[in-house]
Design an enzyme around this catalytic site. Structure first.
Site, PDB file in Angstrom:
ATOM      1  N   TYR A   1       0.850  -1.204   0.000  1.00 21.40           N
ATOM      2  CA  TYR A   1       0.000   0.000   0.000  1.00 21.40           C
ATOM      3  C   TYR A   1       0.884   1.252   0.000  1.00 21.40           C
ATOM      4  O   TYR A   1       0.727   2.140  -0.845  1.00 21.40           O
ATOM      5  CB  TYR A   1      -0.916  -0.017   1.229  1.00 21.40           C
ATOM      6  CG  TYR A   1      -1.627   1.290   1.464  1.00 21.40           C
ATOM      7  CD1 TYR A   1      -2.604   1.744   0.597  1.00 21.40           C
ATOM      8  CD2 TYR A   1      -1.297   2.092   2.569  1.00 21.40           C
ATOM      9  CE1 TYR A   1      -3.240   2.956   0.813  1.00 21.40           C
ATOM     10  CE2 TYR A   1      -1.932   3.299   2.791  1.00 21.40           C
ATOM     11  CZ  TYR A   1      -2.900   3.727   1.907  1.00 21.40           C
ATOM     12  OH  TYR A   1      -3.524   4.934   2.123  1.00 21.40           O
TER      13      TYR A   1
ATOM     14  N   LYS B   1       1.594   4.244  -3.080  1.00 22.50           N
ATOM     15  CA  LYS B   1       1.414   5.691  -2.877  1.00 22.50           C
ATOM     16  C   LYS B   1       2.721   6.428  -3.143  1.00 22.50           C
ATOM     17  O   LYS B   1       2.723   7.515  -3.731  1.00 22.50           O
ATOM     18  CB  LYS B   1       0.920   5.953  -1.450  1.00 22.50           C
ATOM     19  CG  LYS B   1      -0.504   5.472  -1.203  1.00 22.50           C
ATOM     20  CD  LYS B   1      -1.499   6.383  -1.897  1.00 22.50           C
ATOM     21  CE  LYS B   1      -2.931   6.003  -1.594  1.00 22.50           C
ATOM     22  NZ  LYS B   1      -3.902   6.951  -2.167  1.00 22.50           N
TER      23      LYS B   1
HETATM   24  N1  UFG Z   1      -6.035  -1.229  16.426  1.00 22.73           N
HETATM   25  C1  UFG Z   1      -6.342  -2.150  17.409  1.00 22.73           C
HETATM   26  N2  UFG Z   1      -7.447  -2.934  17.230  1.00 22.73           N
HETATM   27  C2  UFG Z   1      -8.243  -2.834  16.130  1.00 22.73           C
HETATM   28  C3  UFG Z   1      -7.912  -1.909  15.134  1.00 22.73           C
HETATM   29  C4  UFG Z   1      -6.799  -1.105  15.308  1.00 22.73           C
HETATM   30  O1  UFG Z   1      -5.657  -2.278  18.421  1.00 22.73           O
HETATM   31  O2  UFG Z   1      -9.214  -3.609  16.032  1.00 22.73           O
HETATM   32  C5  UFG Z   1      -4.852  -0.377  16.615  1.00 22.73           C
HETATM   33  C6  UFG Z   1      -3.814  -0.586  15.540  1.00 22.73           C
HETATM   34  O3  UFG Z   1      -2.953  -1.632  15.887  1.00 22.73           O
HETATM   35  C7  UFG Z   1      -3.133   0.788  15.504  1.00 22.73           C
HETATM   36  C8  UFG Z   1      -4.263   1.763  15.893  1.00 22.73           C
HETATM   37  O4  UFG Z   1      -5.249   0.955  16.500  1.00 22.73           O
HETATM   38  O5  UFG Z   1      -2.160   0.848  16.497  1.00 22.73           O
HETATM   39  C9  UFG Z   1      -4.864   2.460  14.705  1.00 22.73           C
HETATM   40  O6  UFG Z   1      -5.215   1.479  13.733  1.00 22.73           O
HETATM   41  P1  UFG Z   1      -6.088   1.810  12.443  1.00 22.73           P
HETATM   42  O7  UFG Z   1      -6.286   0.519  11.725  1.00 22.73           O
HETATM   43  O8  UFG Z   1      -7.287   2.594  12.829  1.00 22.73           O
HETATM   44  O9  UFG Z   1      -5.157   2.783  11.618  1.00 22.73           O
HETATM   45  P2  UFG Z   1      -3.668   2.539  11.101  1.00 22.73           P
HETATM   46  O10 UFG Z   1      -2.796   3.438  11.921  1.00 22.73           O
HETATM   47  O11 UFG Z   1      -3.285   1.128  11.014  1.00 22.73           O
HETATM   48  O12 UFG Z   1      -3.860   2.985   9.589  1.00 22.73           O
HETATM   49  C10 UFG Z   1      -3.746   4.271   9.153  1.00 22.73           C
HETATM   50  C11 UFG Z   1      -4.537   4.438   7.868  1.00 22.73           C
HETATM   51  C12 UFG Z   1      -3.926   3.618   6.770  1.00 22.73           C
HETATM   52  C13 UFG Z   1      -2.461   3.942   6.653  1.00 22.73           C
HETATM   53  C14 UFG Z   1      -1.781   3.715   7.972  1.00 22.73           C
HETATM   54  C15 UFG Z   1      -0.331   4.086   7.921  1.00 22.73           C
HETATM   55  O13 UFG Z   1      -5.878   4.078   8.071  1.00 22.73           O
HETATM   56  O14 UFG Z   1      -4.578   3.906   5.549  1.00 22.73           O
HETATM   57  O15 UFG Z   1      -2.388   4.530   8.956  1.00 22.73           O
HETATM   58  O16 UFG Z   1       0.390   3.333   8.831  1.00 22.73           O
HETATM   59  F1  UFG Z   1      -1.856   3.169   5.730  1.00 22.73           F
END
Ligand code: UFG
Length: 329
Positions: A141, A145
């Site tokens: 991903y 980008k």
């Molecule tokens: N998390 C949990 N449980 C869940 C979902 C998320 O503990 O069920 C945690 C993740 O591990 C992370 C935090 O919550 O630490 C945020 O997670 P998200 O999935 O909400 O967001 P991300 O930081 O993984 O993703 C975002 C964007 C992506 C991008 C990424 C870059 O949504 O598009 O940041 O790292 F690619």
């Protein structure tokens, strides 16, 4: 200004369409509805169900609508899925974007605003993150980008376009009036999942890792309101008059919040507990990501209207409370 919004029926795109309207611009939406929702785009906005990779159709739309700028949100955004299906990600996020750019050049449209991501940086060596940090993505991903960012740089060097690429941190929240919001299928993002768990719509939230080297052991992220993100795009429109302009901005508040702080905030806003359980770390999750947003503030006069988590979660809850089944309801 007439602005074509590719992916304007998606989460960030639909909020940007509303902000364009509020700022007196004329948005035109193109979306293939593979993930977007027709119901997120107001009836009065010209809407085309089309693929951005369909060059002939895009040239025709750009000409017919007399478009001056393009904002591009039409991408796949699941990190885990990108690891399993890289070709799908390269085709949609990179190849289709090249088709869109080709159509723009053919139709004489020279201003482009691109949704990039902090995932282009990979795991940062220090924090907060500025735009000059090395870009070393750790998943397909982020690679797709970054590949588009590189192509945009080359196109600007050739004098073909002027562009702004925004590296988003964690987009969150919903329109203040609760009319549009986040509806992903499947949902993987922390705030909507925590809201649904508290609301009894899904089983306990899993916390992916409590053993990180962070104050409470859970990951730190920078949650930025989707309307704040959108407003930065509109500010950038004004700066793209010269072909050759190449702008890169981090969009985050600069304030990190842990997974447990997000859970506490959701509990406070909803007045209900969020059931949760401990789960292993999710592969590819950096321990901490947060922006230094000073460049966007300085150069675009970007003002963050939601600097803290609670009002962001409040808007997400307003949307969810009114639309527990999302747009299907
Ligand atoms: N998390 C949990 N449980 C869940 C979902 C998320 O503990 O069920 C945690 C993740 O591990 C992370 C935090 O919550 O630490 C945020 O997670 P998200 O999935 O909400 O967001 P991300 O930081 O993984 O993703 C975002 C964007 C992506 C991008 C990424 C870059 O949504 O598009 O940041 O790292 F690619």
């Amino acid at each position: 200004m007439k602005v074509l919004v590719a992916g304007g029926a998606g989460y960030i795109g639909s909020h940007c369409v509303r902000q364009l309207q509020l700022a007196g611009h004329e948005p035109i939406v193109v979306d293939n509805l593979s993930y977007g929702h027709r119901g997120s785009v107001p009836e009065e906005i010209p809407f085309y169900e089309a693929n951005i990779s369909d060059r002939e159709r895009m040239v025709e739309i750009l000409r017919r609508e007399d478009v001056e700028s393009v904002m591009h949100f039409a991408a796949f955004c699941y990190v885990g899925e990108s690891v399993e299906k890289p070709i799908m990600y390269y085709n949609n996020n990179l190849v289709a974007t090249m088709g869109l750019l080709e159509a723009m050049l053919e139709a004489g449209v020279r201003k482009f605003i691109f949704s990039s991501t902090c995932a282009t940086y990979g795991i940062p060596e220090s924090l907060p993150m500025t735009e000059d940090f090395p870009q070393k993505p750790i998943n397909p991903y982020g690679n797709t980008k970054l590949a588009v960012e590189l192509a945009l740089r080359d196109l600007a060097n050739a004098g073909s376009i002027g562009f702004a690429a925004f590296r988003y941190f964690n987009a969150a929240g919903a329109a203040e009036d609760g009319s549009i919001g986040e509806d992903h299928s499947p949902e993987t993002h922390l705030i909507p999942l925590a809201i649904e768990a508290a609301n009894g719509q899904r089983p306990a939230l899993q916390i992916f890792g409590e053993d990180y080297e962070t104050p409470d052991g859970t990951c730190l992220r920078d949650y930025v309101h989707v309307d704040d993100l959108s407003r930065a795009h509109i500010l950038a429109l004004e700066k793209l008059n010269e072909p050759g302009t190449a702008l890169f901005y981090n969009l985050g508040t600069g304030e990190p919040f842990s997974v447990k702080q997000v859970i506490d905030t959701v509990e406070k806003v909803l007045g209900k507990p969020v059931p949760w359980e401990s789960a292993p770390r999710r592969p590819g999750d950096p321990p901490a990501l947060y922006a230094d947003p000073s460049m966007a503030k300085r150069e675009l006069n970007w003002e963050i209207q939601y600097p803290t988590l609670e009002p962001i979660v409040q808007t997400a809850w307003n949307w969810h409370r009114n639309n527990p089944e999302g747009y299907r309801g």
